[in-house]
Design an enzyme around this catalytic site. Structure first.
Site, PDB file in Angstrom:
ATOM      1  CG  HIS A  17     -10.069  39.622   3.486  1.00  0.00           C
ATOM      2  ND1 HIS A  17     -11.433  39.830   3.505  1.00  0.00           N
ATOM      3  CD2 HIS A  17      -9.837  38.586   4.320  1.00  0.00           C
ATOM      4  CE1 HIS A  17     -11.993  38.955   4.315  1.00  0.00           C
ATOM      5  NE2 HIS A  17     -11.052  38.181   4.818  1.00  0.00           N
ATOM      6  CG  ASP A  61     -18.062  31.624   1.529  1.00  0.00           C
ATOM      7  OD1 ASP A  61     -17.325  30.734   2.006  1.00  0.00           O
ATOM      8  OD2 ASP A  61     -18.299  32.690   2.098  1.00  0.00           O
ATOM      9  NE  ARG A 119     -15.755  26.311   6.771  1.00  0.00           N
ATOM     10  CZ  ARG A 119     -15.118  27.464   6.528  1.00  0.00           C
ATOM     11  NH1 ARG A 119     -15.513  28.263   5.547  1.00  0.00           N
ATOM     12  NH2 ARG A 119     -14.094  27.817   7.259  1.00  0.00           N
ATOM     13  CB  SER A 161     -14.282  30.633   2.943  1.00  0.00           C
ATOM     14  OG  SER A 161     -15.112  31.653   3.405  1.00  0.00           O
ATOM     15  CE  LYS A 183     -16.014  35.135   1.815  1.00  0.00           C
ATOM     16  NZ  LYS A 183     -16.441  34.838   3.156  1.00  0.00           N
TER      17      LYS A 183
HETATM   18  N1  URA Z   1     -13.702  34.498   6.959  1.00  0.00           N
HETATM   19  C1  URA Z   1     -14.302  33.997   5.840  1.00  0.00           C
HETATM   20  O1  URA Z   1     -14.730  34.744   4.968  1.00  0.00           O
HETATM   21  N2  URA Z   1     -14.393  32.667   5.723  1.00  0.00           N
HETATM   22  C2  URA Z   1     -13.939  31.798   6.652  1.00  0.00           C
HETATM   23  O2  URA Z   1     -14.053  30.603   6.463  1.00  0.00           O
HETATM   24  C3  URA Z   1     -13.329  32.330   7.808  1.00  0.00           C
HETATM   25  C4  URA Z   1     -13.214  33.697   7.928  1.00  0.00           C
END
Ligand code: URA
Length: 433
Positions: free
Chosen positions: A82, A161, A168, A183, A187
């Site tokens: 990621h 999320d 946010r 976050s 995932k």
């Molecule tokens: N990428 C994400 O998936 N979440 C965040 O909060 C910031 C970047």
């Protein structure tokens, strides 16, 4: 439990328990706690932070809000990667096939997200016919068959999320390290990988502007991964200029193909070799990084890495003739050279400015519903450290928009030149002497 009391507890520096965090996330997911209370809580977290236990509990509570993917049917270690996001970041298109060509199972689900330029899914969809939509059974079957699949998220993964991120975004609470960590990691863990490599970008084009913040984010995410039994490692990489030369979907696919064939830009290749070697270690294929880099270079030289990308494109319905013959891709109507207004050394290239210009040229979305023009974007001709003379081409823009002139001045501001007149004069004297 009373939500207002928990908000005050966090606001005054208290540590929330697992039960309290579960209560808050479950209540928000089920609409029994309203946006305004969670907004206050998020702001309190931004100011007070969260310790590593709270951040892990938050991650777990977010995972529990939806479905998770079970990849156990796929034999071997499933490795995912990621990136925290940057301009010109086409790493997944290179790294996925490169690592899979060494026999490692790469099962990658990407979110689409809003970005200056498209995300990995938009880049893949620039290949005619290629589909990033697959059911879980087909996704697993493809990874079993060819060791590699990159698709969009299926199922109802981490709905908490989606809600929290939207909140946010409009409450100025995105830039909190525990919130970003939970976050991302919720995932990643929900998509079922055994091992995760995090590419934390640092610099003007990234979320994390300083090396200290990048290190804190990387460590926080690694600790969450460890607590939740995932082999999680991180690298911190440069986003003080875009990665590679191409920004924009087709342009980036072509650059990724060039890199897989061994002709890509050095910074992109170096990042893929470094990251790939760590993924090979995580998968247990090799013991040390040097052996990994050697193996990856061999896969590029033999053509195996590019063949793996071809296989993935074909399995996902894409027309491989486009990647075999990139000249077949649609070309933008206007391809215009941008020239430097002065002489000097390129000291910095403000990646975020180029990302914004690329978006305005059609390469990205300002709003979720906007369409992307796959041929739009920017190709850099010079990178940090280069000497440019007044009138030299520093970049080329690609767009169908006839009003492209409006963006040229903004693009030029991305290039920060240092004069170094004395130094260059000395060099010239020596050369001519
Ligand atoms: N990428 C994400 O998936 N979440 C965040 O909060 C910031 C970047």
């Amino acid at each position: 439990m009373k939500v207002s009391e928990l908000i005050v507890k966090k606001k005054t520096g208290g540590i929330l328990t697992k039960e309290e965090i579960d209560f808050l996330i479950s209540g928000y997911s089920h609409d029994t706690i309203p946006d305004y209370q969670i907004s206050a809580l998020l702001m309190a977290i931004c100011y007070q932070g969260m310790d590593e236990h709270e951040t892990s509990y938050l991650t777990e509570a977010m995972i529990k809000s939806g479905e998770t993917i079970n990849l156990k049917a796929i034999k071997g270690v499933k490795v995912d990667k990621h990136s925290t996001g940057g301009v010109g970041d086409k790493t997944s298109l290179v790294l996925g096939p490169l690592v899979a060509s060494c026999g490692v199972k790469v099962a990658k689900m990407s979110g689409r997200g809003l970005g200056h330029t498209g995300g990995t899914l938009d880049k893949l969809e620039a290949i005619p016919g290629l589909s990033i939509e697959k059911g879980q059974a087909d996704f697993i079957a493809q990874v079993q068959d060819i060791s590699l699949a990159i698709i969009g998220q299926t199922g109802n993964l981490v709905p908490a999320d989606k809600k929290l991120y939207a909140l946010r975004d409009v409450t100025g609470t995105v830039d909190s390290i525990p919130l970003i960590s939970a976050s991302i990691m919720s995932k990643k863990i929900a998509t079922g990988a055994d091992a995760i490599l995090l590419d934390v970008k640092c610099g003007n084009g990234a979320f994390m502007k300083t090396i200290e913040d990048a290190r804190t984010l990387a460590l926080t995410m690694c600790k969450i991964g460890k607590k939740l039994n995932r082999d999680t490692r991180a690298i911190i990489t440069n986003m003080r200029q875009p990665l590679g030369l191409a920004i924009g979907n087709i342009l980036e696919v072509v650059e990724a193909v060039e890199t897989l064939k061994g002709h890509g830009p050095q910074d992109l290749l170096d990042l893929c070799l470094d990251a790939g070697a760590i993924m090979l270690i995580q998968a247990g294929v090799i013991k040390n990084k040097d052996d990994g880099i050697k193996m990856l270079k061999e896969k590029i030289a033999s053509g195996a890495a590019y063949q793996k990308f071809r296989e993935m494109v074909a399995h996902q319905g894409g027309d491989v003739s486009y990647i075999d013959h990139p000249e077949k891709f649609k070309k933008a109507k206007y391809i215009i050279d941008i020239k430097s207004a002065q002489t000097g050394y390129v000291e910095e290239i403000i990646a975020v400015t180029l990302g914004e210009v690329a978006m305005k040229l059609g390469a990205g979305r300002e709003k979720k519903e906007d369409n992307i023009d796959p041929s739009a974007g920017i190709v850099l001709k010079e990178k940090v450290g280069a000497k440019v003379y007044k009138g030299d081409v520093i970049a080329t823009i690609h767009t169908d928009k006839a009003n492209y002139q409006e963006y040229i001045e903004e693009l030029k501001t991305a290039f920060r030149l240092k004069m170094e007149q004395y130094l260059s004069l000395c060099r010239e004297v020596l050369l001519h002497g």
